[in-house]
Design an enzyme around this catalytic site. Structure first.
Site, PDB file in Angstrom:
ATOM      1  CD  GLU A 147      15.639  41.709  23.993  1.00  0.00           C
ATOM      2  OE1 GLU A 147      15.209  41.586  22.836  1.00  0.00           O
ATOM      3  OE2 GLU A 147      16.363  40.848  24.540  1.00  0.00           O
ATOM      4  CG  ASP A 205      19.965  39.406  24.259  1.00  0.00           C
ATOM      5  OD1 ASP A 205      19.268  40.006  23.427  1.00  0.00           O
ATOM      6  OD2 ASP A 205      20.067  38.157  24.296  1.00  0.00           O
TER       7      ASP A 205
END
Length: 468
Positions: free
Chosen positions: A232, A207
């Protein structure tokens, strides 16, 4: 040694080559398609692997962050870590272990969402989901004040445009930013990753990777034994080049957010242009791109807008059919819950049979689910063949001699005889019913041609693995 289901050995040649060239773990390669069961509980994920994901051929399931987090009824509570203990809103450590084992037995890999750019800040402290007391920058036995960048500033729009370093050390929406350049912090994160690997987790989503220096991400992955991971990274025009997706592709696959907005723009306009979708559109090379029509952020309008979502109904359905048919990237199907409040957390247990009114369960939509087998069967025919379009909003194309798909994004009917490139014979229209061969039959003649009749906003697909 635990026996590995045969489907775990599959994967795209491009993804394997990429993993090998990077030196990262090649034993877990990107396969045909996977699903993100957003905010599902571990017991529900396990049952879904057995009852649906395995039988339908999904390569893997991405799970929500499994670590301890703040106690709050929003979805973003999962992205405010309190510790790396494995008790979360989704369940206990033992339930997580059982889920991994049950999904593996069903032939489904597990990808865990990792959150290590930041730790919790909500409410200036409290007790986490595993009972840990904490305050900002004070997580007993894990992190203290010295383990943060302590830059004192929130990342601004001008930082994204002009100063990547400030993005890497500043606070993302006020969240305390871990000093991922610290060997101590790197080791703590690696210990957490290694525990998940020992439990059987097959891969990871990292993330907020754009907010971590690439060298820091690489050092952490190396300490963790170079697991398979995707990052990400939200690319955006006008931002510093060091923050753009190509600056992270040497570490693994990277989320290609532009793919979803480009596909959406064409399905809202004319899909005839999608024939050339790929690197020429400013997208990442296919073997470095992880793609999706929407994800948990974008369906809420966070991190930018422009994506199709479950609220777009048939158009969203057709866009997912296209994603799973078209040879570009490693596709992720998003599956979450219905909402009006974009901060709202999950509405209880995820049960697509009994609780469908609250859960969108997009992965169970007949067209989306059945297209997973199409991608599995055509994975080695990485080309677009026998393209046809009506000059507007209906297209068709083949994947070598393995499969053929017709997508009618128009509102009117389609009646066409098309060259498919497939051997003659009868094929199941896998999109005609929930079960692949319980709907219509398409007959291909000796010249490889077949007739298709479709109503508006519908699709048909055939492949050599689904024949009556």
């Amino acid at each position: 040694m635990k026996m590995i289901p045969s489907r775990f050995k599959s994967g795209t040649l491009g993804a394997l080559a990429l993993a090998s060239s990077l030196g990262f773990a090649a034993q877990v390669q990107a396969g045909a398609a996977f699903v993100h069961l957003f905010e599902w509980k571990w017991n529900d994920v396990a049952a879904e692997c057995e009852d649906f994901l395995g039988p339908k051929g999904f390569e893997a399931v991405q799970i929500s962050p499994p670590n301890e987090h703040i106690v709050h009824d929003t979805w973003w509570a999962r992205y405010q870590p309190v510790s790396y203990k494995l008790n979360s809103r989704s369940g206990t450590e033992q339930e997580l272990r059982n889920m991994i084992e049950r999904c593996h037995a069903a032939g489904v890999k597990i990808y865990a969402d990792l959150v290590f750019n930041q730790t919790a800040v909500w409410g200036d402290g409290g007790t986490g989901t595993a009972g840990t007391r904490w305050t900002p920058r004070n997580h007993p036995g894990l992190y203290g004040f010295k383990d943060y960048h302590n830059s004192g500033f929130d990342i601004s729009a001008s930082d994204y445009a002009n100063d990547a370093h400030r993005v890497w050390i500043g606070k993302l929406t006020g969240l305390p930013d871990l000093n991922t350049g610290s060997d101590y912090v790197r080791q703590k994160i690696a210990d957490y990753v290694n525990k998940l690997k020992e439990m059987g987790v097959d891969g990871f989503r990292i993330d907020a990777s754009k907010h971590i220096a690439p060298g820091d991400v690489q050092a952490i992955l190396e300490k963790a034994g170079k697991p398979w991971a995707f990052l990400e990274v939200i690319g955006a025009n006008g931002e510093a080049s060091a923050l753009q997706p190509p600056n992270y592709t040497h570490l693994g696959l990277v989320t290609e957010f532009k793919y979803g907005t480009d596909v959406a723009a064409n399905f809202r306009g004319q899909i005839k242009y999608l024939r050339t979708l790929g690197k020429g559109w400013g997208l990442l090379p296919s073997d470095r791109a992880l793609v999706f029509i929407d994800n948990h952020d974008r369906e809420r309008g966070h991190g930018g807008g422009g994506n199709l979502t479950y609220k777009d109904g048939p158009t969203y359905n057709l866009a997912n059919v296209f994603m799973l048919a078209f040879p570009y990237g490693y596709p992720k199907v998003h599956s979450g819950y219905k909402f009006d409040n974009t901060d709202a957390g999950p509405p209880g247990d995820a049960d697509c049979e009994k609780n469908r009114g609250k859960w969108a369960c997009q992965h169970r939509w007949g067209n989306i689910a059945n297209m997973v087998s199409f991608r599995n069967h055509t994975i080695e025919a990485w080309s677009v063949d026998n393209w046809w379009d009506n000059g507007n909003n209906a297209i068709a194309f083949g994947r070598g001699d393995k499969g053929f798909v017709v997508i009618n994004n128009d509102t009117g009917d389609l009646n066409e005889t098309l060259s498919t490139g497939l051997p003659p014979g009868e094929y199941c229209n896998i999109l005609a019913a929930d079960k692949e061969c319980s709907g219509g039959i398409i007959t291909i003649d000796g010249n490889g041609r077949a007739h298709f009749e479709l109503s508006g906003k519908s699709a048909a697909a055939i492949h050599g693995g689904a024949r009556p």
